[in-house]
Design a protein around this motif. Structure first.
Motif, PDB file in Angstrom:
ATOM      1  N   VAL A  79       0.847  -1.195   0.000  1.00 21.25           N
ATOM      2  CA  VAL A  79       0.000   0.000   0.000  1.00 21.25           C
ATOM      3  C   VAL A  79       0.884   1.247   0.000  1.00 21.25           C
ATOM      4  CG1 VAL A  79      -1.811   1.275   1.225  1.00 21.25           C
ATOM      5  CG2 VAL A  79      -1.913  -1.212   1.111  1.00 21.25           C
ATOM      6  N   ALA A  80       1.982   1.202   0.737  1.00 19.58           N
ATOM      7  CA  ALA A  80       2.916   2.339   0.746  1.00 19.58           C
ATOM      8  C   ALA A  80       3.558   2.516  -0.630  1.00 19.58           C
ATOM      9  CB  ALA A  80       3.985   2.131   1.813  1.00 19.58           C
ATOM     10  N   THR A  81       3.956   1.415  -1.247  1.00 22.15           N
ATOM     11  CA  THR A  81       4.634   1.485  -2.550  1.00 22.15           C
ATOM     12  C   THR A  81       3.717   2.047  -3.630  1.00 22.15           C
ATOM     13  OG1 THR A  81       6.021  -0.372  -1.943  1.00 22.15           O
ATOM     14  CG2 THR A  81       5.867   0.103  -4.287  1.00 22.15           C
ATOM     15  N   MET A  82       2.419   1.780  -3.535  1.00 16.11           N
ATOM     16  CA  MET A  82       1.515   2.337  -4.553  1.00 16.11           C
ATOM     17  C   MET A  82       1.226   3.811  -4.312  1.00 16.11           C
ATOM     18  SD  MET A  82      -2.205   0.807  -3.514  1.00 16.11           S
ATOM     19  CE  MET A  82      -3.228   2.254  -3.783  1.00 16.11           C
ATOM     20  N   GLY A  83       1.778   4.375  -3.219  1.00 14.80           N
ATOM     21  CA  GLY A  83       1.678   5.812  -3.001  1.00 14.80           C
ATOM     22  C   GLY A  83       0.413   6.246  -2.292  1.00 14.80           C
ATOM     23  N   ALA A  84      -0.161   5.380  -1.457  1.00 12.94           N
ATOM     24  CA  ALA A  84      -1.391   5.764  -0.748  1.00 12.94           C
ATOM     25  C   ALA A  84      -1.120   6.876   0.261  1.00 12.94           C
ATOM     26  CB  ALA A  84      -1.972   4.556  -0.025  1.00 12.94           C
ATOM     27  N   TYR A  85      -2.098   7.741   0.408  1.00 11.98           N
ATOM     28  CA  TYR A  85      -2.034   8.796   1.432  1.00 11.98           C
ATOM     29  C   TYR A  85      -2.515   8.247   2.765  1.00 11.98           C
ATOM     30  CZ  TYR A  85      -3.513  12.992   3.976  1.00 11.98           C
ATOM     31  OH  TYR A  85      -3.689  13.950   4.935  1.00 11.98           O
ATOM     32  N   MET A  86      -3.626   7.534   2.724  1.00  8.08           N
ATOM     33  CA  MET A  86      -4.262   7.013   3.948  1.00  8.08           C
ATOM     34  C   MET A  86      -4.457   5.513   3.804  1.00  8.08           C
ATOM     35  SD  MET A  86      -5.992   7.786   6.883  1.00  8.08           S
ATOM     36  CE  MET A  86      -6.383   9.539   6.790  1.00  8.08           C
ATOM     37  N   ASP A 106       5.103   4.311  10.049  1.00  7.38           N
ATOM     38  CA  ASP A 106       6.544   4.187   9.758  1.00  7.38           C
ATOM     39  C   ASP A 106       6.820   4.229   8.261  1.00  7.38           C
ATOM     40  OD1 ASP A 106       7.068   4.039  12.424  1.00  7.38           O
ATOM     41  OD2 ASP A 106       7.436   1.863  12.466  1.00  7.38           O
ATOM     42  N   LYS A 107       5.827   3.871   7.464  1.00 15.99           N
ATOM     43  CA  LYS A 107       5.989   3.903   6.006  1.00 15.99           C
ATOM     44  C   LYS A 107       5.572   5.249   5.420  1.00 15.99           C
ATOM     45  CE  LYS A 107       7.598  -0.175   5.173  1.00 15.99           C
ATOM     46  NZ  LYS A 107       8.854  -0.373   4.429  1.00 15.99           N
ATOM     47  N   GLY A 108       5.268   6.215   6.297  1.00 16.25           N
ATOM     48  CA  GLY A 108       4.967   7.563   5.823  1.00 16.25           C
ATOM     49  C   GLY A 108       3.519   7.800   5.438  1.00 16.25           C
ATOM     50  N   MET A 109       2.645   6.839   5.757  1.00 21.19           N
ATOM     51  CA  MET A 109       1.219   7.024   5.440  1.00 21.19           C
ATOM     52  C   MET A 109       0.457   7.473   6.679  1.00 21.19           C
ATOM     53  SD  MET A 109       0.431   3.658   3.093  1.00 21.19           S
ATOM     54  CE  MET A 109       1.195   2.468   4.189  1.00 21.19           C
ATOM     55  N   ILE A 128      -6.886   5.759  20.278  1.00 21.82           N
ATOM     56  CA  ILE A 128      -7.378   6.941  19.540  1.00 21.82           C
ATOM     57  C   ILE A 128      -6.299   8.010  19.366  1.00 21.82           C
ATOM     58  CG2 ILE A 128      -8.355   8.111  21.592  1.00 21.82           C
ATOM     59  CD1 ILE A 128     -10.068   8.066  18.184  1.00 21.82           C
ATOM     60  N   GLN A 129      -5.406   8.148  20.346  1.00 21.89           N
ATOM     61  CA  GLN A 129      -4.375   9.185  20.243  1.00 21.89           C
ATOM     62  C   GLN A 129      -3.374   8.894  19.125  1.00 21.89           C
ATOM     63  OE1 GLN A 129      -3.717   8.814  24.416  1.00 21.89           O
ATOM     64  NE2 GLN A 129      -3.608  11.042  24.662  1.00 21.89           N
ATOM     65  N   ASP A 130      -3.287   7.657  18.708  1.00 24.56           N
ATOM     66  CA  ASP A 130      -2.328   7.279  17.661  1.00 24.56           C
ATOM     67  C   ASP A 130      -2.927   7.359  16.253  1.00 24.56           C
ATOM     68  OD1 ASP A 130      -0.689   6.698  19.770  1.00 24.56           O
ATOM     69  OD2 ASP A 130      -0.974   4.533  19.679  1.00 24.56           O
ATOM     70  N   LEU A 131      -4.215   7.652  16.162  1.00 26.83           N
ATOM     71  CA  LEU A 131      -4.900   7.541  14.859  1.00 26.83           C
ATOM     72  C   LEU A 131      -5.011   8.889  14.143  1.00 26.83           C
ATOM     73  CD1 LEU A 131      -7.844   5.149  15.780  1.00 26.83           C
ATOM     74  CD2 LEU A 131      -5.516   4.592  15.036  1.00 26.83           C
ATOM     75  N   ASP A 132      -4.872   8.842  12.822  1.00 29.91           N
ATOM     76  CA  ASP A 132      -5.111  10.033  12.008  1.00 29.91           C
ATOM     77  C   ASP A 132      -6.577  10.118  11.603  1.00 29.91           C
ATOM     78  OD1 ASP A 132      -2.332  11.011  11.720  1.00 29.91           O
ATOM     79  OD2 ASP A 132      -2.023   9.073  10.733  1.00 29.91           O
ATOM     80  N   MET A 133      -7.244   8.987  11.588  1.00 30.31           N
ATOM     81  CA  MET A 133      -8.651   8.996  11.190  1.00 30.31           C
ATOM     82  C   MET A 133      -9.369   7.760  11.718  1.00 30.31           C
ATOM     83  SD  MET A 133     -10.184   9.731   7.395  1.00 30.31           S
ATOM     84  CE  MET A 133     -10.045   8.092   6.688  1.00 30.31           C
ATOM     85  N   VAL A 134     -10.639   7.934  12.061  1.00 23.16           N
ATOM     86  CA  VAL A 134     -11.521   6.789  12.335  1.00 23.16           C
ATOM     87  C   VAL A 134     -12.600   6.806  11.268  1.00 23.16           C
ATOM     88  CG1 VAL A 134     -13.164   5.746  13.928  1.00 23.16           C
ATOM     89  CG2 VAL A 134     -11.092   6.850  14.816  1.00 23.16           C
ATOM     90  N   LEU A 135     -12.785   5.654  10.630  1.00 23.47           N
ATOM     91  CA  LEU A 135     -13.830   5.502   9.612  1.00 23.47           C
ATOM     92  C   LEU A 135     -14.987   4.718  10.226  1.00 23.47           C
ATOM     93  CD1 LEU A 135     -15.279   5.221   6.925  1.00 23.47           C
ATOM     94  CD2 LEU A 135     -13.473   3.694   6.138  1.00 23.47           C
ATOM     95  N   LEU A 136     -16.130   5.382  10.335  1.00 19.42           N
ATOM     96  CA  LEU A 136     -17.332   4.703  10.832  1.00 19.42           C
ATOM     97  C   LEU A 136     -18.103   4.142   9.643  1.00 19.42           C
ATOM     98  CD1 LEU A 136     -18.690   7.302  13.451  1.00 19.42           C
ATOM     99  CD2 LEU A 136     -17.219   5.294  13.845  1.00 19.42           C
ATOM    100  N   MET A 137     -18.278   2.825   9.615  1.00 23.10           N
ATOM    101  CA  MET A 137     -19.105   2.228   8.566  1.00 23.10           C
ATOM    102  C   MET A 137     -20.568   2.460   8.916  1.00 23.10           C
ATOM    103  SD  MET A 137     -17.183   1.120   6.211  1.00 23.10           S
ATOM    104  CE  MET A 137     -18.575   0.569   5.221  1.00 23.10           C
ATOM    105  N   SER A 138     -21.293   3.053   7.980  1.00 18.41           N
ATOM    106  CA  SER A 138     -22.719   3.291   8.196  1.00 18.41           C
ATOM    107  C   SER A 138     -23.568   2.317   7.375  1.00 18.41           C
ATOM    108  CB  SER A 138     -23.070   4.748   7.876  1.00 18.41           C
ATOM    109  OG  SER A 138     -22.416   5.181   6.715  1.00 18.41           O
ATOM    110  N   VAL A 139     -22.915   1.291   6.845  1.00 13.42           N
ATOM    111  CA  VAL A 139     -23.573   0.088   6.287  1.00 13.42           C
ATOM    112  C   VAL A 139     -22.653  -1.069   6.650  1.00 13.42           C
ATOM    113  CG1 VAL A 139     -24.615   1.302   4.312  1.00 13.42           C
ATOM    114  CG2 VAL A 139     -22.369   0.209   4.044  1.00 13.42           C
ATOM    115  N   ASN A 140     -23.140  -2.295   6.496  1.00 11.00           N
ATOM    116  CA  ASN A 140     -22.232  -3.436   6.646  1.00 11.00           C
ATOM    117  C   ASN A 140     -21.344  -3.498   5.410  1.00 11.00           C
ATOM    118  OD1 ASN A 140     -22.907  -4.879   9.212  1.00 11.00           O
ATOM    119  ND2 ASN A 140     -24.948  -4.676   8.307  1.00 11.00           N
TER     120      ASN A 140
END
Ligand code: DX5
Ligand code: ZN
Length: 216
Positions: A79-86, A106-109, A128-140
Motif C-alpha cells: 500500500v505504501a509502494t503504490m503511493g497511498a495517502y491514507m 513508519d511507512k509515511g502514510m 485513539i491518540q495514535d490515529l489520524d482517522m476513524v472511519l465509521l461504517m454506516s452500512v455493513n
C-alpha cells in the motif's frame, strides 16, 4: 475545517475507469476512496494492487485506501509502494492493532481504523491518540448502494467525545449510504470526511453530485 468528500470508485463503471477517474480529477473531490475486498472479511471481492497501481498513475487526488481484508498488516509495504495517502484497516481484522498502526505510519502514510456498524467506539479508547482517522461504517461493508444505518449518528457523538477527552487529532470519516440527506446529518453532527459511491456514480452528472456533497 470544512468537510472533505471522497468518492468511492466501487460504484464507477469498471469498463471506463479512466473516464471516471478523470471526472473525479476535474471535480471538487478531496480524496479518491478505494475499496479493497478479499471475499473473506467481507462477502465480496473488488480489486487489488494491479488495478490500484495503474489508478495511482492517472489520478491527482490523494488515495484513501479502505482495506476490507483479513490480516491487512501483510500489505503495508504494497500500500505504501503504490503511493497511498491514507491506509484504513478494520478494527475487527487486526489482532495487533497498535503494531499495525505504527507500521503504517513508519511507512509515511496516515493511519485510519475502520469500525463496523456493531463495533462500539469505546474499543478505541487506548488507541485513539495514535490515529489520524476513524472511519465509521454506516452500512455493513462489502457492497455499494445499501441503506444508511442511523445509529451511526449516535456513534459519531461518542467518537467526538472520545477525541476531545483524549486530545486526539483524529478525523472522522463516514462510509455507506451517504447522499444529500444523510450527508447533511453527518456534516452537522461533525463528520470530517464523507465517502459516497452510488450517490455519485448513479447520476448522469456525477461531477455535480460531488459539488452538492461539498456544499453541504
Ligand atoms: C462498502 C464500501 C463503500 C461503498 C459505499 O463496503 O466501503 O466505500 O463504496 O457505497 P455507497 O456510497 O453506495 O453506500
Ligand atoms: Zn469504503
Amino acid at each position: 475545517m470544512s468537510h472533505l468528500v471522497a468518492p468511492s470508485l466501487l460504484s464507477a463503471d469498471f469498463l471506463n475507469l479512466k473516464r471516471d477517474v478523470d471526472m473525479i480529477n476535474n471535480s471538487e473531490a478531496d480524496w479518491l476512496h478505494l475499496d479493497v475486498m478479499d471475499g473473506v472479511f467481507v462477502p465480496n471481492i473488488s480489486f487489488g494492487f494491479p488495478i490500484m497501481n495503474l489508478l495511482k498513475g492517472i489520478t491527482n487526488k490523494p488515495l484513501d485506501v479502505h482495506l476490507m481484508i483479513v490480516q491487512p498488516e501483510k500489505f503495508i509495504d504494497e500500500v505504501a509502494t503504490m503511493g497511498a495517502y491514507m491506509m484504513n484497516v478494520h478494527y475487527e481484522a487486526c489482532t495487533h492493532l497498535h503494531r499495525t498502526i505504527h507500521g503504517i505510519k513508519d511507512k509515511g502514510m496516515k493511519a485510519g481504523v475502520t469500525l463496523n456498524p456493531h463495533t462500539p467506539i469505546s474499543l478505541l479508547k487506548d488507541i485513539i491518540q495514535d490515529l489520524d482517522m476513524v472511519l465509521l461504517m454506516s452500512v455493513n461493508p462489502g457492497f455499494g448502494g445499501q441503506k444508511f444505518i442511523h445509529n451511526t449518528l449516535s456513534k459519531l457523538d461518542d467518537l467526538k467525545n472520545l477525541i476531545v477527552q483524549k486530545k486526539s487529532h483524529s478525523l472522522i470519516q463516514v462510509d455507506g449510504g451517504v447522499d444529500l440527506d444523510t450527508g447533511k446529518l453527518l456534516v452537522d453532527a461533525g463528520a470530517d470526511v464523507l465517502v459516497a459511491g452510488s450517490f455519485v456514480f448513479s447520476s448522469e452528472n456525477p461531477h455535480k453530485r460531488i459539488h452538492q456533497l461539498k456544499a453541504l
